[in-house]
Design an enzyme around this catalytic site. Structure first.
Site, PDB file in Angstrom:
ATOM      1  N   SER A  68       0.847  -1.189   0.000  1.00 28.17           N
ATOM      2  CA  SER A  68       0.000   0.000   0.000  1.00 28.17           C
ATOM      3  C   SER A  68       0.881   1.237   0.000  1.00 28.17           C
ATOM      4  CB  SER A  68      -0.885   0.033   1.246  1.00 28.17           C
ATOM      5  OG  SER A  68      -1.404   1.346   1.398  1.00 28.17           O
ATOM      6  N   HIS A 124      -1.251  -1.405  -4.187  1.00 28.58           N
ATOM      7  CA  HIS A 124      -2.520  -1.102  -3.507  1.00 28.58           C
ATOM      8  C   HIS A 124      -2.612   0.408  -3.305  1.00 28.58           C
ATOM      9  CE1 HIS A 124      -5.935  -2.205  -0.897  1.00 28.58           C
ATOM     10  NE2 HIS A 124      -5.528  -1.245  -0.076  1.00 28.58           N
ATOM     11  N   ASP A 164      -4.855   3.414  -1.844  1.00 25.36           N
ATOM     12  CA  ASP A 164      -5.901   3.709  -0.864  1.00 25.36           C
ATOM     13  C   ASP A 164      -6.502   5.087  -1.106  1.00 25.36           C
ATOM     14  OD1 ASP A 164      -6.028   1.424   0.973  1.00 25.36           O
ATOM     15  OD2 ASP A 164      -3.940   1.916   1.411  1.00 25.36           O
ATOM     16  N   MET A 201      -9.066   7.854  -0.090  1.00 24.86           N
ATOM     17  CA  MET A 201      -9.856   8.296   1.078  1.00 24.86           C
ATOM     18  C   MET A 201     -10.394   9.701   0.833  1.00 24.86           C
ATOM     19  SD  MET A 201      -7.431   6.998   4.163  1.00 24.86           S
ATOM     20  CE  MET A 201      -6.575   5.427   4.101  1.00 24.86           C
ATOM     21  N   HIS A 259      -8.467   0.697  -3.816  1.00 27.85           N
ATOM     22  CA  HIS A 259      -9.347   0.490  -2.670  1.00 27.85           C
ATOM     23  C   HIS A 259     -10.057   1.805  -2.398  1.00 27.85           C
ATOM     24  CE1 HIS A 259      -9.448  -0.307   2.001  1.00 27.85           C
ATOM     25  NE2 HIS A 259     -10.648  -0.147   1.482  1.00 27.85           N
ATOM     26  N   MET A 299     -12.256   4.178  -0.469  1.00 25.59           N
ATOM     27  CA  MET A 299     -12.882   4.516   0.819  1.00 25.59           C
ATOM     28  C   MET A 299     -13.540   5.870   0.619  1.00 25.59           C
ATOM     29  SD  MET A 299      -9.783   3.118   3.187  1.00 25.59           S
ATOM     30  CE  MET A 299      -8.657   3.146   1.794  1.00 25.59           C
ATOM     31  N   MET A 345     -11.026  -6.073   5.839  1.00 23.27           N
ATOM     32  CA  MET A 345     -10.228  -5.120   6.616  1.00 23.27           C
ATOM     33  C   MET A 345      -9.889  -5.744   7.965  1.00 23.27           C
ATOM     34  SD  MET A 345      -9.853  -2.485   4.670  1.00 23.27           S
ATOM     35  CE  MET A 345      -8.886  -1.593   5.882  1.00 23.27           C
ATOM     36  N   GLY A 366      -8.858   3.950   7.216  1.00 19.75           N
ATOM     37  CA  GLY A 366      -8.558   5.374   7.344  1.00 19.75           C
ATOM     38  C   GLY A 366      -7.085   5.694   7.545  1.00 19.75           C
ATOM     39  N   GLY A 376      -2.841   4.036   7.937  1.00 20.09           N
ATOM     40  CA  GLY A 376      -1.861   2.967   7.953  1.00 20.09           C
ATOM     41  C   GLY A 376      -1.282   2.818   9.354  1.00 20.09           C
ATOM     42  N   GLY A 377      -0.522   1.774   9.539  1.00 20.63           N
ATOM     43  CA  GLY A 377       0.232   1.612  10.781  1.00 20.63           C
ATOM     44  C   GLY A 377      -0.565   1.177  11.989  1.00 20.63           C
ATOM     45  N   ASP A 389      -6.309  -6.650   4.569  1.00 17.13           N
ATOM     46  CA  ASP A 389      -5.707  -5.312   4.561  1.00 17.13           C
ATOM     47  C   ASP A 389      -5.697  -4.737   5.979  1.00 17.13           C
ATOM     48  OD1 ASP A 389      -4.925  -2.711   4.010  1.00 17.13           O
ATOM     49  OD2 ASP A 389      -6.645  -2.229   2.734  1.00 17.13           O
ATOM     50  N   GLY A 425      -2.376  -3.987   9.112  1.00 15.84           N
ATOM     51  CA  GLY A 425      -1.550  -4.605  10.153  1.00 15.84           C
ATOM     52  C   GLY A 425      -0.882  -5.901   9.732  1.00 15.84           C
ATOM     53  N   SER A 446       2.837  -0.057   6.058  1.00 12.50           N
ATOM     54  CA  SER A 446       3.949   0.328   6.929  1.00 12.50           C
ATOM     55  C   SER A 446       4.992  -0.782   7.054  1.00 12.50           C
ATOM     56  CB  SER A 446       3.413   0.719   8.313  1.00 12.50           C
ATOM     57  OG  SER A 446       2.579  -0.295   8.830  1.00 12.50           O
TER      58      SER A 446
HETATM   59  C1  DX5 Z   1      -6.252   1.513   5.712  1.00 13.22           C
HETATM   60  C2  DX5 Z   1      -5.769   1.092   4.351  1.00 13.22           C
HETATM   61  C3  DX5 Z   1      -4.639   0.138   4.329  1.00 13.22           C
HETATM   62  C4  DX5 Z   1      -3.388   0.627   4.981  1.00 13.22           C
HETATM   63  C5  DX5 Z   1      -2.645  -0.563   5.485  1.00 13.22           C
HETATM   64  O1  DX5 Z   1      -7.462   2.174   5.580  1.00 13.22           O
HETATM   65  O2  DX5 Z   1      -6.823   0.486   3.630  1.00 13.22           O
HETATM   66  O3  DX5 Z   1      -4.370  -0.279   2.996  1.00 13.22           O
HETATM   67  O4  DX5 Z   1      -2.574   1.339   4.130  1.00 13.22           O
HETATM   68  O5  DX5 Z   1      -1.552  -0.081   6.168  1.00 13.22           O
HETATM   69  P1  DX5 Z   1      -0.724  -0.976   7.165  1.00 13.22           P
HETATM   70  O6  DX5 Z   1      -0.184  -2.136   6.371  1.00 13.22           O
HETATM   71  O7  DX5 Z   1       0.332  -0.056   7.635  1.00 13.22           O
HETATM   72  O8  DX5 Z   1      -1.667  -1.430   8.245  1.00 13.22           O
HETATM   73 ZN    ZN Z   2      -6.377  -0.447   1.651  1.00 16.85          ZN
END
Ligand code: DX5
Ligand code: ZN
Length: 233
Positions: A11, A36, A38, A40, A69, A71, A140, A145, A147-148, A182, A184, A205
């Protein structure tokens, strides 16, 4: 499913936004299977990222499928815009569309693979009447919303349940639907996620948070190589 039939989808939410083209090239050189992306909108989720113009600008750098993806809410106009911008796979959240079946059909009509994304608390029952419209289910394992965040352990049960649903569907219809996870995902939990039944892994991340992308992806593949899969695929 053969052991090599796993996809890793970095991502770029965790990439350096000032050097996105280079980041995409580097992570593909590091053996990424998909990119990927994202999207938003600060409406469906409390964060704001990038739109179709950035996707289009990155397309020449992306020699692998672009996994968009969404959102965003509503979804249909963005489906059209991202299909035109070069998306290969487009997924959206069922809560964000008034007419899920119509939005899924729109994605395929525009020549892309289609998928639904389920938040941690969203039941897999939403898949039941649209399975034949799906190429991918994205579960999910964090709230969307950011990462990390930490992987929500309860997701493992949901992956198992979804695997059964998709395998049963494949037995009856012959149609294979990918199962993507997707949030963690890291080298130290990816094997458990694969054993539960996932075949496609988003990681932000865990890859972009380190300087050596190839080493992170290799560590994930090494963990996956220890997984034996007994599904229909
Ligand atoms: C969160 C995103 C994920 C995110 C995953 O809303 O959809 O794709 O980037 O990030 P990590 O791998 O850091 O959890
Ligand atoms: Zn995503």
């Amino acid at each position: 499913m053969s052991k090599t039939d796993f996809r890793i989808a970095p991502s770029i939410l965790s990439a350096d936004f000032a050097r996105l083209g280079e980041e995409v090239q580097q992570v593909i050189a590091a053996d990424a299977d998909w990119i990927h992306f994202d999207v938003m909108d600060n409406h469906y989720v409390p964060n704001l990222t990038f739109g179709p113009m950035i996707c289009q600008a990155l397309k020449p750098y992306a020699a692998v499928p672009m996994d968009v993806h969404l959102m965003v809410e509503p979804v249909d106009a963005m489906i059209e815009a991202f299909a035109k911008a070069g998306a290969n796979i487009i997924t959206f959240h069922p809560e964000a569309s008034r007419h899920i079946d119509r939005s899924l059909s729109l994605i395929r009509d525009l020549g892309c693979k289609a998928g639904l994304v389920l938040n941690p608390a969203t039941s897999i029952s939403v898949l039941e009447h649209v399975l034949d419209r799906l190429d991918v289910v994205l579960l999910m394992s964090v709230n969307p919303g950011f990462g990390g965040q930490q992987f929500i352990a309860q997701t493992l049960n949901k992956i198992c349940q979804t695997r059964i649903l998709l395998d049963t569907h494949q037995q009856h219809s012959g149609q294979r639907i990918l199962l993507e996870v997707d949030g963690g995902v890291k080298a130290d939990n990816i094997a458990d996620i694969a054993r539960a039944g996932a075949d496609t892994f988003v990681a932000g991340s865990a890859i972009f948070g380190h300087s050596d992308y190839a080493a992170q992806i290799a560590a994930m593949r090494s963990a996956l190589s220890a997984v034996s899969v007994h599904s229909e695929q």
